[in-house]
Design a protein around this motif. Sequence first.
Motif, mmCIF file in Angstrom:
data_model
loop_
_atom_site.group_PDB
_atom_site.id
_atom_site.type_symbol
_atom_site.label_atom_id
_atom_site.label_comp_id
_atom_site.label_asym_id
_atom_site.label_seq_id
_atom_site.Cartn_x
_atom_site.Cartn_y
_atom_site.Cartn_z
ATOM 1 N N ALA A 114 -0.482 10.576 6.066
ATOM 2 C CA ALA A 114 -1.863 10.280 6.463
ATOM 3 C C ALA A 114 -2.416 9.108 5.664
ATOM 4 O O ALA A 114 -3.089 8.218 6.211
ATOM 5 C CB ALA A 114 -2.729 11.521 6.265
ATOM 6 N N ILE A 115 -2.114 9.075 4.387
ATOM 7 C CA ILE A 115 -2.605 7.979 3.535
ATOM 8 C C ILE A 115 -1.935 6.661 3.932
ATOM 9 O O ILE A 115 -2.595 5.630 4.077
ATOM 10 C CB ILE A 115 -2.375 8.305 2.045
ATOM 11 C CG1 ILE A 115 -3.248 9.507 1.631
ATOM 12 C CG2 ILE A 115 -2.686 7.091 1.167
ATOM 13 C CD1 ILE A 115 -2.968 10.038 0.235
ATOM 14 N N LEU A 116 -0.618 6.703 4.127
ATOM 15 C CA LEU A 116 0.098 5.475 4.516
ATOM 16 C C LEU A 116 -0.408 4.950 5.855
ATOM 17 O O LEU A 116 -0.442 3.743 6.083
ATOM 18 C CB LEU A 116 1.603 5.739 4.584
ATOM 19 C CG LEU A 116 2.311 5.925 3.245
ATOM 20 C CD1 LEU A 116 3.757 6.380 3.455
ATOM 21 C CD2 LEU A 116 2.280 4.646 2.403
ATOM 22 N N THR A 117 -0.791 5.848 6.729
ATOM 23 C CA THR A 117 -1.308 5.441 8.030
ATOM 24 C C THR A 117 -2.645 4.716 7.896
ATOM 25 O O THR A 117 -2.891 3.723 8.575
ATOM 26 C CB THR A 117 -1.474 6.681 8.939
ATOM 27 O OG1 THR A 117 -0.178 7.267 9.137
ATOM 28 C CG2 THR A 117 -2.077 6.309 10.281
ATOM 29 N N ASP A 118 -3.479 5.216 6.984
ATOM 30 C CA ASP A 118 -4.829 4.654 6.877
ATOM 31 C C ASP A 118 -4.912 3.412 5.988
ATOM 32 O O ASP A 118 -5.865 2.645 6.087
ATOM 33 C CB ASP A 118 -5.791 5.723 6.324
ATOM 34 C CG ASP A 118 -5.996 6.844 7.342
ATOM 35 O OD1 ASP A 118 -5.602 6.651 8.515
ATOM 36 O OD2 ASP A 118 -6.521 7.906 6.971
ATOM 37 N N ALA A 130 7.930 -2.207 5.459
ATOM 38 C CA ALA A 130 9.237 -2.620 5.967
ATOM 39 C C ALA A 130 9.592 -1.901 7.266
ATOM 40 O O ALA A 130 10.445 -2.367 8.024
ATOM 41 C CB ALA A 130 10.310 -2.373 4.911
ATOM 42 N N SER A 131 8.958 -0.756 7.501
ATOM 43 C CA SER A 131 9.286 0.005 8.718
ATOM 44 C C SER A 131 8.766 -0.708 9.960
ATOM 45 O O SER A 131 9.249 -0.459 11.068
ATOM 46 C CB SER A 131 8.681 1.409 8.646
ATOM 47 O OG SER A 131 7.280 1.345 8.874
ATOM 48 N N GLY A 151 4.939 7.864 9.334
ATOM 49 C CA GLY A 151 5.409 9.114 8.742
ATOM 50 C C GLY A 151 6.732 8.906 8.043
ATOM 51 O O GLY A 151 7.276 7.792 8.014
ATOM 52 N N TYR A 152 7.240 9.966 7.463
ATOM 53 C CA TYR A 152 8.523 9.854 6.763
ATOM 54 C C TYR A 152 9.669 9.372 7.653
ATOM 55 O O TYR A 152 10.567 8.672 7.170
ATOM 56 C CB TYR A 152 8.855 11.161 6.042
ATOM 57 C CG TYR A 152 8.295 11.156 4.623
ATOM 58 C CD1 TYR A 152 9.050 10.645 3.567
ATOM 59 C CD2 TYR A 152 7.012 11.606 4.351
ATOM 60 C CE1 TYR A 152 8.535 10.600 2.283
ATOM 61 C CE2 TYR A 152 6.487 11.572 3.070
ATOM 62 C CZ TYR A 152 7.254 11.069 2.030
ATOM 63 O OH TYR A 152 6.758 11.013 0.759
ATOM 64 N N PRO A 153 9.683 9.714 8.966
ATOM 65 C CA PRO A 153 10.757 9.134 9.796
ATOM 66 C C PRO A 153 10.750 7.607 9.760
ATOM 67 O O PRO A 153 11.814 6.974 9.774
ATOM 68 C CB PRO A 153 10.434 9.680 11.200
ATOM 69 C CG PRO A 153 9.729 10.976 10.941
ATOM 70 C CD PRO A 153 8.905 10.731 9.704
ATOM 71 N N ASP A 154 9.553 7.017 9.695
ATOM 72 C CA ASP A 154 9.476 5.554 9.603
ATOM 73 C C ASP A 154 10.010 5.060 8.259
ATOM 74 O O ASP A 154 10.716 4.058 8.182
ATOM 75 C CB ASP A 154 8.019 5.096 9.782
ATOM 76 C CG ASP A 154 7.449 5.556 11.116
ATOM 77 O OD1 ASP A 154 7.986 5.139 12.153
ATOM 78 O OD2 ASP A 154 6.498 6.370 11.103
#
Lengths: 395, 426
Positions: free
Chosen positions: A117-121, B122-123, B130-133
């Motif tokens: 969620a954090i990486l997305t935002d 990099a993804s 998400g982790y799959p990426d």
Amino acid sequence: MPAERDAVITGIGLVSSLGEGGAAHLTALRADDFHPVIDTASFPPYPLHPLPPIEFDRQIPKRGDQRQMETWQRLGTYAAGLALDQAGVKGQPALLERMDMIVAAGGGERDPAADAAILTDLPGAADPESLLNRRLLSDLRPTLFLAQLSNLLAGNVSIVHGVVGGSRSFMGEEAAGADAVRVAVARIAAGQGELFLVGGAYAPTRPEVLLHYEMAGQLWKRPWAPIWARQDAGGGMVLGTVGCFLVIESRAHAAARGAAAMATIDRVVTDRCRRRPGDATAIAARQVAALEGHFDPAATAVISAASGAAAPTAEERAWLAGLGLPVRAAATALGHTIEPSFPAALALAALSVHAGRLFPPLEAGEAPMDGPLRQALVTGWGHWRGESLGLVTAA
Amino acid sequence: MAADTDSQGRPIVVVTGIGVITSLGQGVADNWGALAAGRSGLKRITRFPLDGLRTTVAGSIDFVPLEEFSTPALSEAIAAGAIEEAVAMAAVGSKGAFPGPLFLALPPVELEWPQRRALAAASGAEGAIGYPDLLRAAAGGGFVATYERFLFASVGETLAERFGTRGVPIEVSTACASGATAIQLGIEAIRRGETDVALAAGTDSSVNVEALIRFSLLSALSTRNDPPAAAARPFSKDRDGFVMAEGAGALVLESLAHARARGATILGVLEGCGEHADSFHRTRSSPDGKPIIACMNRAIADAGLAPGQIGYVNAHGTGTPENDKMEWQCLAAVFGAAAGALPVSSNKSMIGHTLSAAGAIEAVFTLLSLRNGLLPPTINYDIPDPALPIDCVPNVARPADVAHALSNSFGFGGQNVSLVLGREPA
């Protein structure tokens, strides 16, 4: 020649995808046509050896304690309880008060949903650093910190089982597991302790664990294949779930309290090198040369904790071929389990010499052994660093 | 000449080299000067933005250049600095060939946000990540160096390679007792004749935003941010938590026989060590203090001493309300009526809590205290706590002729270690 300060194993707590307890493991390994338990569904394309069904209540009676632990800590605490039970140390305050613990620990579990969620935002945030602060403050669970902290497996074993004489956690992947056993054996030999609980746990069915090894391309991503056969197709690790603890004590101490010794740990040695081709072989050759005369090749097998990682596994295979003893790769059965991989291979070795025979080959590349088994060498070459060798003898 | 073995017939373990880096500076001389002057190394954090954080003070080390910041990278750099100083002082072995094993206390290792964000970038994923990426990005290559950096063995292996220590380095974690555990492992290895010389070091550089927030969520940190130098207040009635700090300490341990044979300068003696784990709670000590009392008693007995022979205690003294109260109660139990007259000071009042490194750094400072005949103060002792009638060497260093000192380290997870250090071989 048995000596009072020999280190003997009086309890084995082993839990893996094959089940729990020494007998369950020997039964599984002796099946006519051995098949490991593989989970291909959870994290494709990575096959994994999963957690077996476990009634954690049986060793960790308080649900509150269970909730304070991530899976590796829970599994380790459970396995420690099995070992203490078998050794007759469980619930014995006078023994637990002076029992020394050495745990080989990893840790570092994440909350994958929170991370995602954090990486997305972050990319769209006006001030990403500020967002990171605010989200960590709101999304981090305080309990997860302790549940994933390296020294808290040991902490939980103290809390749940009352092992309080000493508590040390070694970090450093595979070598940490071998050094945990080595230091316990050396302290027993020198009279720096009589009674030890040594081991660790590993639970890789998590995306952040896979991520770490995938950064180095270390994981096997095709349908499961045993360790040695895997090397012909480029090699790679299949990670496994293991909790393994050993109760190790001086022969005199075990005898005085009427505890049955299953096996003697004659020697554990560890070393390191930079892994230029041949470096690890040179170390292993020195290690086994130092054991010359301490084992009878006719009644000795090798339990290898080879990881499956391409370069070290290929080098170890060539070295083992020269040694000429029957070999079993523990990770074919259990998966590769990093910190507890050496203790778990040592456990399989101890169970086998105690039974007096080696389990059948796990794949075509392993030779059968028909005669009696009295001793076993245990190899532990880390997937990145560290070369370890142990020798166990039937007690 | 006195014997080379102690009252139990074991080789006497001495210290022939020390090195240290803290927020007070690099090297024994600078650190001792600052400690003796009662100076604080704590300051406002500048390494990351402080938005929303209740704690904004730390003892970070910002004077060591790094190519790419990460906790293992800084831990390694400062450990290397401390070890280099210690090995040079001991003048043992040859450059790049230290004649013994390395016991290294260091913080647990896990991937940090800059690396996680690099994988996310990099993804190439847009929208939800998400982790799959991250796994896909990892499989795409280019992250082998990150993998190596974040292995638990990485820091120890690099240091072992650089200093040429023997065998596999043992990296140890007993939380805030780790540094003392590393020394304990070295003492034991020398006592059992496994080696004549050993290197024991502790290092920690955990001042990153996630680690700070984790400790903050456990309500362990001081929030008395202004001025930063006043944040760490061990034993004072208005203490409100510890202050995270970075640092490294290193000690060259050696059997007395070996040190004498080569004419080495002996800086002090590691006379005893003791440990006792706590089974009460993950972050709190047993209310009866029994594990800590047993830990101190074991160390004093291991040194062949009686409590009355201890002349100074280098306290764990974190400055959390609970730790300091518990430590005093346990000192009172071990030292009896004499406890109130025993000088007990906390280096953490000046350097903060260096976590995994604390046991090693504070052992170095304890040796210097004995050697220099000066006890560093507990600064910021403004309001005595009537519940703790302790002589904490308030605010000003005190000359003292001390032969034996106790250094305490107590960790989250209930791992307690005490060391007994002596000025010179008996």
